[in-house]
Each structure stands twice: as C-alpha cells, then as structure tokens.
Enzyme design. Structure first.
Site, short mmCIF file in Angstrom:
data_model
loop_
_atom_site.label_atom_id
_atom_site.label_comp_id
_atom_site.label_asym_id
_atom_site.label_seq_id
_atom_site.Cartn_x
_atom_site.Cartn_y
_atom_site.Cartn_z
N PRO A 126 0.79 -1.22 0.00
CA PRO A 126 0.00 0.00 0.00
C PRO A 126 0.83 1.28 0.00
O PRO A 126 1.87 1.37 0.65
CB PRO A 126 -0.83 -0.10 1.28
CG PRO A 126 -0.15 -1.09 2.13
CD PRO A 126 0.55 -2.03 1.21
N ASN A 127 0.34 2.22 -0.78
CA ASN A 127 0.86 3.58 -0.90
C ASN A 127 2.19 3.67 -1.66
O ASN A 127 2.65 4.77 -1.92
CB ASN A 127 0.98 4.26 0.47
CG ASN A 127 -0.36 4.35 1.15
OD1 ASN A 127 -1.33 4.81 0.55
ND2 ASN A 127 -0.44 3.87 2.38
N ARG A 151 5.08 10.93 -2.78
CA ARG A 151 4.70 10.74 -1.38
C ARG A 151 5.90 10.99 -0.47
O ARG A 151 6.92 10.33 -0.59
CB ARG A 151 4.21 9.30 -1.18
CG ARG A 151 3.98 8.93 0.25
CD ARG A 151 3.72 7.44 0.39
NE ARG A 151 3.54 7.10 1.79
CZ ARG A 151 3.81 5.93 2.31
NH1 ARG A 151 4.26 4.95 1.55
NH2 ARG A 151 3.63 5.71 3.59
N TYR A 167 10.94 9.00 1.24
CA TYR A 167 10.94 8.02 0.15
C TYR A 167 11.64 8.48 -1.12
O TYR A 167 11.73 7.71 -2.08
CB TYR A 167 9.50 7.61 -0.18
CG TYR A 167 8.81 6.97 1.00
CD1 TYR A 167 9.12 5.67 1.39
CD2 TYR A 167 7.86 7.67 1.74
CE1 TYR A 167 8.50 5.08 2.48
CE2 TYR A 167 7.24 7.08 2.84
CZ TYR A 167 7.55 5.79 3.20
OH TYR A 167 6.95 5.22 4.28
N ASN A 214 8.05 -5.55 -0.41
CA ASN A 214 7.90 -4.37 0.44
C ASN A 214 6.41 -4.25 0.70
O ASN A 214 5.66 -3.73 -0.11
CB ASN A 214 8.43 -3.11 -0.26
CG ASN A 214 8.36 -1.89 0.65
OD1 ASN A 214 7.65 -1.88 1.65
ND2 ASN A 214 9.10 -0.86 0.29
N ALA A 236 2.92 -0.71 5.13
CA ALA A 236 2.37 -0.75 6.49
C ALA A 236 1.84 -2.14 6.87
O ALA A 236 1.77 -2.46 8.06
CB ALA A 236 1.26 0.29 6.63
N ASP A 295 1.37 -15.62 7.03
CA ASP A 295 0.96 -16.99 6.71
C ASP A 295 1.22 -17.30 5.24
O ASP A 295 1.66 -18.40 4.90
CB ASP A 295 -0.52 -17.21 7.04
CG ASP A 295 -0.79 -17.28 8.53
OD1 ASP A 295 0.17 -17.42 9.33
OD2 ASP A 295 -1.98 -17.19 8.89
N GLU A 305 12.40 -9.36 2.59
CA GLU A 305 11.63 -8.19 3.03
C GLU A 305 12.47 -6.94 2.81
O GLU A 305 13.64 -6.90 3.19
CB GLU A 305 11.29 -8.34 4.51
CG GLU A 305 10.55 -7.18 5.11
CD GLU A 305 10.32 -7.34 6.61
OE1 GLU A 305 10.02 -6.31 7.26
OE2 GLU A 305 10.47 -8.45 7.15
N HIS A 343 12.51 -2.50 2.85
CA HIS A 343 11.93 -1.19 3.20
C HIS A 343 12.86 -0.11 2.69
O HIS A 343 14.08 -0.23 2.80
CB HIS A 343 11.75 -1.05 4.71
CG HIS A 343 10.85 -2.10 5.26
ND1 HIS A 343 9.49 -2.05 5.12
CD2 HIS A 343 11.13 -3.25 5.91
CE1 HIS A 343 8.96 -3.13 5.68
NE2 HIS A 343 9.93 -3.87 6.15
N SER A 375 12.89 3.11 3.76
CA SER A 375 13.40 3.87 4.91
C SER A 375 13.92 2.90 5.97
O SER A 375 13.62 1.70 5.95
CB SER A 375 12.27 4.73 5.51
OG SER A 375 11.27 3.91 6.10
N ARG A 386 12.05 5.29 12.77
CA ARG A 386 10.72 5.88 12.64
C ARG A 386 9.87 5.53 13.86
O ARG A 386 10.38 5.13 14.89
CB ARG A 386 10.10 5.41 11.32
CG ARG A 386 10.97 5.89 10.13
CD ARG A 386 10.39 5.58 8.81
NE ARG A 386 9.13 6.29 8.63
CZ ARG A 386 8.29 6.01 7.66
NH1 ARG A 386 8.55 5.05 6.80
NH2 ARG A 386 7.15 6.68 7.54
#
Length: 142
Positions: free
Chosen positions: A10-11, A18, A23, A72, A75, A85, A96, A98, A100, A105
């Site tokens: 999301p986003n 953004r 970012y 990624n 949230a 799962d 995984e 990210h 940032s 944060r």
C-alpha cells in the site's frame, strides 16, 4: 534466466510524490527500468497493490515457481498475520525490503510480522534496498 518478482504494498504506488523526505523523488517505475537495464540476465516482474488480499494472491501465484520474491509490504508489514501466513507457505525465498530505516521511525514500525518468515531483511538504503535484495537472491542461486 532467473525470475524475480518484486511486490510492493500500500501507498508505494505514490513513490516519487509521497513524502519525498522519506521516500525520495523517484517513481518506482523509473527505478525499475534502471534495475532491469542493470540486470539484463534476470527477468524482473513487478506488482503493486493497496489491497492485502491481492498481495496474498500474487505471492501464492509466484511463490512456487519463481527464483525469488522481493517484498515491500509497506504498512502491512507491521499488521498482517495473513501476509505472514502466505509467505510462510511458499517455497520461493522472500526478502523483506523497506526504503526507509523503519527503526528510525515510529515505534509501531519496529515490529515486523514478515521478518521471521523471510530469508532476510534490507531496510534504510532508499531504492537501493531493492538492488541489494536482488543481489542477495542472485548470489543465493549461484
């Protein structure tokens, strides 16, 4: 030829506009073009959704046939047992990522439901985090 799937949550469709202080100013599409040029011997597919279920569907679609997944989850990283799962059920390794450094944060971002079921975690290097994940997956296949 290795097949790698990048999945953004999301986003992340708003990268480049953004919160550029966090970012950056680059859209993911322009970064992806750069990444593909740098790795011509790797098929890099891309998927983004703001919908948790669609992310799970994509993970299940590619998670038994691709050589690696770069995820990624935005949230959802900090909230989704369902994504955990899904990742746990796959045979394809998942890294995984990210953009940032989530540990610099808000405190709620310090916990990941995904980290325990992923091969590794890369965070805090901006868009370069994706390249570092790609390098890890490539070296894992050598």
């Amino acid at each position: 030829m290795l097949k790698i799937q990048i999945i953004n949550g999301p986003n992340l469709n708003l990268l480049g506009v953004r919160e550029p202080g966090i970012y950056g100013n680059t859209s993911f599409e322009s970064y992806l073009e750069e990444l593909r040029k740098s790795y011509p011997d790797v098929t890099i597919d891309y998927f983004q959704s703001n919908v948790e279920g669609m992310l799970i569907d994509k993970l299940q679609e590619v998670g038994f046939s691709y050589d690696g997944i770069i995820l990624n989850a935005g949230a959802y990283t900090h909230t989704s047992v369902a994504l955990q799962d899904a990742v746990r059920s796959l045979t394809t390794p998942v890294v995984e990522v990210h953009i940032s450094n989530v540990f610099q944060r808000e405190a709620f971002r310090h916990h990941s439901f995904l980290s325990p079921v992923c091969k590794g975690v890369i965070c805090g290097f901006g868009m370069t985090s994706y390249r570092l994940a790609l390098e890890a997956l490539i070296s894992d296949k050598k």
